[in-house]
Design a protein around this motif. Structure first.
Motif, PDB file in Angstrom:
ATOM      1  N   ILE A  38       0.847  -1.188   0.000  1.00  0.00           N
ATOM      2  CA  ILE A  38       0.000   0.000   0.000  1.00  0.00           C
ATOM      3  C   ILE A  38       0.887   1.244   0.000  1.00  0.00           C
ATOM      4  O   ILE A  38       1.832   1.338   0.786  1.00  0.00           O
ATOM      5  CB  ILE A  38      -0.911   0.034   1.241  1.00  0.00           C
ATOM      6  N   THR A  63     -11.521   2.962   3.180  1.00  0.00           N
ATOM      7  CA  THR A  63     -12.076   3.754   2.087  1.00  0.00           C
ATOM      8  C   THR A  63     -13.518   3.307   1.902  1.00  0.00           C
ATOM      9  O   THR A  63     -13.874   2.161   2.210  1.00  0.00           O
ATOM     10  CB  THR A  63     -11.312   3.554   0.763  1.00  0.00           C
ATOM     11  N   ARG A  65      -2.702   3.968  -3.165  1.00  0.00           N
ATOM     12  CA  ARG A  65      -2.569   3.010  -4.257  1.00  0.00           C
ATOM     13  C   ARG A  65      -2.091   1.679  -3.692  1.00  0.00           C
ATOM     14  O   ARG A  65      -1.421   1.635  -2.656  1.00  0.00           O
ATOM     15  CB  ARG A  65      -1.601   3.533  -5.311  1.00  0.00           C
ATOM     16  N   ALA A  66      -2.426   0.606  -4.389  1.00  0.00           N
ATOM     17  CA  ALA A  66      -1.998  -0.734  -3.981  1.00  0.00           C
ATOM     18  C   ALA A  66      -1.229  -1.374  -5.123  1.00  0.00           C
ATOM     19  O   ALA A  66      -1.648  -1.284  -6.286  1.00  0.00           O
ATOM     20  CB  ALA A  66      -3.201  -1.595  -3.611  1.00  0.00           C
ATOM     21  N   MET A 105      -6.574   3.189  -5.357  1.00  0.00           N
ATOM     22  CA  MET A 105      -7.553   2.866  -4.323  1.00  0.00           C
ATOM     23  C   MET A 105      -8.439   4.059  -3.981  1.00  0.00           C
ATOM     24  O   MET A 105      -9.642   3.918  -3.790  1.00  0.00           O
ATOM     25  CB  MET A 105      -6.839   2.409  -3.041  1.00  0.00           C
ATOM     26  N   TYR A 106      -7.806   5.232  -3.912  1.00  0.00           N
ATOM     27  CA  TYR A 106      -8.564   6.412  -3.481  1.00  0.00           C
ATOM     28  C   TYR A 106      -7.768   7.659  -3.807  1.00  0.00           C
ATOM     29  O   TYR A 106      -6.541   7.682  -3.669  1.00  0.00           O
ATOM     30  CB  TYR A 106      -8.813   6.372  -1.966  1.00  0.00           C
ATOM     31  N   PRO A 156     -11.686   5.648  -8.172  1.00  0.00           N
ATOM     32  CA  PRO A 156     -10.536   5.567  -7.269  1.00  0.00           C
ATOM     33  C   PRO A 156      -9.312   6.350  -7.715  1.00  0.00           C
ATOM     34  O   PRO A 156      -8.430   6.643  -6.911  1.00  0.00           O
ATOM     35  CB  PRO A 156     -10.229   4.063  -7.221  1.00  0.00           C
TER      36      PRO A 156
END
Length: 214
Positions: free
Chosen positions: A1, A46, A99-100, A109-110, A212
């Motif tokens: 992450i 999230t 981010r992943a 991710m967001y 995202p």
């Protein structure tokens, strides 16, 4: 992450945006992100909620907790590492993204903004922390109420109307807007930006949300 925040001086220059507030709002430069992943504490959350009763997506939210034992992320620490021209960059409205990465591929991710900066050193805790409750671009747009203009845009496609509303609100981020299938009547652009966008979305029978990647 990976967690990043817009704590560095941005790059590029400012330009005037002719159709926004008072005809003199500015846009740019791009956000320069600083990697704060080493400070990330878990859990993080999230959320994006769909209101079934009104059939609309709500603003996406996130909550991130960071290690602040060295005081670097305290907003009134003007000797810290995230101070530009005498002003701390740790502030509400701070751009953030999560981010992943899995198997060499990075997934968004967001992306949004810190709505608040909440510092804490709980008794018995190993770390001093800051918690960032975050909101996405829809929350920003909901704060914009347009100034009334002579009615414009009669007969334009719904996608064009969405762009017109976003431009009027000073939005300069990325967009993925379908052209739409219907045309709309003229608007004075005097309403709340999200209310105006929702009206177009309802008329089209479409969906409006921030993805995202922002």
């Amino acid at each position: 992450i990976t967690f990043e925040a817009g704590l560095s001086a941005a790059t590029g220059t400012y330009s005037f945006w002719d159709s926004a507030l008072w005809d003199s709002a500015v846009w740019g430069p791009d956000t320069t992100f600083t990697d704060l992943s080493s400070r990330l504490l878990y859990p993080l959350t999230t959320a994006r909620k769909f209101g079934r009763e009104v059939a609309v997506w709500e603003a996406g939210t996130a909550q991130v907790v960071l290690n602040n034992t060295d005081d670097a992320l305290t907003p009134d620490n003007l000797s810290g590492p995230y101070v530009v021209a005498g002003t701390s960059q740790v502030r509400p409205g701070l751009p953030v993204r999560l981010r992943a990465t899995y198997a060499g591929v990075t997934y968004p991710m967001y992306r949004g903004y810190a709505d608040d900066i909440e510092g804490e050193w709980a008794e018995g805790s190993e770390y001093a922390t800051v918690t960032l409750p975050c909101v996405d671009e829809l929350a920003n747009l909901s704060a914009f109420d347009g100034l009334e203009v002579t009615p414009v845009g009669a007969g334009e496609a719904s996608g064009t109307r969405v762009h017109r509303i976003l431009n009027n609100a000073g939005h300069t981020g990325d967009r993925i807007i379908d052209p739409g299938r219907i045309t709309v009547q003229a608007t004075t652009l005097a309403g709340n930006a999200v209310s105006e966008l929702t009206l177009v979305t309802d008329s089209e029978g479409g969906a409006l949300y921030v993805d995202p990647d922002g």
